[in-house]
Enzyme design. Structure first.
Site, mmCIF file in Angstrom:
data_model
loop_
_atom_site.group_PDB
_atom_site.id
_atom_site.type_symbol
_atom_site.label_atom_id
_atom_site.label_comp_id
_atom_site.label_asym_id
_atom_site.label_seq_id
_atom_site.Cartn_x
_atom_site.Cartn_y
_atom_site.Cartn_z
ATOM 1 N N HIS A 58 0.772 -1.123 0.068
ATOM 2 C CA HIS A 58 0.084 0.146 0.014
ATOM 3 C C HIS A 58 0.665 1.241 0.043
ATOM 4 C CE1 HIS A 58 -3.764 2.285 1.649
ATOM 5 N NE2 HIS A 58 -2.593 3.222 1.956
ATOM 6 N N GLU A 59 1.887 1.168 0.799
ATOM 7 C CA GLU A 59 2.686 2.417 0.973
ATOM 8 C C GLU A 59 3.502 2.681 -0.135
ATOM 9 O OE1 GLU A 59 2.135 4.613 3.381
ATOM 10 O OE2 GLU A 59 0.900 3.203 4.372
ATOM 11 N N HIS A 62 1.656 4.534 -2.850
ATOM 12 C CA HIS A 62 1.938 5.877 -2.582
ATOM 13 C C HIS A 62 3.206 6.411 -3.358
ATOM 14 C CE1 HIS A 62 -1.712 6.432 -0.049
ATOM 15 N NE2 HIS A 62 -1.325 5.668 0.770
ATOM 16 N N ASP A 155 -5.646 8.703 3.946
ATOM 17 C CA ASP A 155 -5.966 8.908 2.604
ATOM 18 C C ASP A 155 -7.083 9.533 2.333
ATOM 19 O OD1 ASP A 155 -3.490 7.513 2.481
ATOM 20 O OD2 ASP A 155 -4.396 5.572 2.000
HETATM 21 ZN ZN ZN Z 1 -2.450 5.004 2.513
#
Ligand code: ZN
Length: 251
Positions: A58-59, A62, A155
């Site tokens: 997930h990171e 980003h 987010d």
């Molecule tokens: Zn996030």
């Protein structure tokens, strides 16, 4: 980040484990060990490690979106409440913040989709593999849903600010997003008292984060909205992901 252990690096970004995360991992595993035995403890250790992997991905979502806009990521750190990707700066353009914020949940949505396809393709059969995949699928969906709540600076809150900033400018958008974020923090706090104490930590984290972001937006506005100014005294901007522990799903 200090008091963190470097695990290695992925896509050129160092990945760290904060010692409090390890502490929590130990405590959770030991409590499972004493309450349910060795197999259950190993099972929950594997599950938590998998969630950890999902949060790292997930990171990295980003980080890759940020990279596409020319913003480097210093590192990714795993904390007891989730992950933090520390970007060298937050984007100034709302459009960029919008896509960087969405890229994390998008990764989990994609993984959930792959798991669903696999489960359907294998007939959703019984067995350890299928039930593990089903658990990971639900954890991924929970990560997407929870992180898209408008709890700025999580987010969903960043997406909200980006959308608002297009209409009313960065400062006003941050003020509104921070107010909504603090409201969400209060809800998390109450939820923490009633349901899961972990939410209290998240509430605290969102509240402080919203305040810091507002401070940064104000100092940026006071400096005439000048671009490219760095704020050495400010906390490094980070894209934060909050996760739910797999234990929550067992209740
Ligand atoms: Zn996030």
């Amino acid at each position: 980040m200090r008091s963190s252990i470097r695990l290695g690096s992925l896509l050129g970004i160092p990945i760290y484990l904060h010692f409090t995360f390890l502490l929590l991992l130990g405590v959770l595993s030991l409590s499972r060990l004493f309450s349910a035995g060795v197999a259950a403890a190993v099972g929950s250790l594997i599950l938590i490690s998998s969630v950890f992997g999902l949060v790292v991905l997930h990171e990295l979502g980003h980080a890759m979106a940020a990279r596409a806009f020319g913003i480097r990521t210093h590192d990714v750190t795993l904390l007891p409440i989730g992950g933090v990707a520390r970007l060298e700066r937050m984007p100034e353009e709302p459009r960029q913040e919008f896509w960087i914020a969405l890229a994390g949940p998008a990764v989990n949505l994609a993984i959930a989709g792959l798991l669903a396809v696999w489960l359907v393709g294998t007939g959703g059969g019984a067995g350890v593999g299928a039930s593990f995949a089903a658990r990971l699928l639900s954890i991924n969906l929970a990560l997407v849903t929870f992180n898209l709540l408008p709890a700025f600076p999580m987010d969903g809150g960043r997406v909200l600010r980006a959308v608002l900033a297009k209409r009313m400018g960065s400062l006003r958008a941050t003020e509104i997003a921070a107010t909504v974020g603090k409201g969400m923090a209060l809800l998390f706090f109450v939820g923490g008292l009633l349901l899961n104490p972990m939410l209290i930590l998240i509430a605290f984290f969102v509240w402080v984060g919203a305040k810091q972001e507002l401070m940064i937006a104000r100092s940026r506005a006071w400096s005439g909205g000048a671009r490219g100014i760095s704020y050495p005294d400010q906390p490094r901007p980070g894209v934060v992901t909050v996760w739910r522990y797999p234990q929550d799903d067992q209740r």
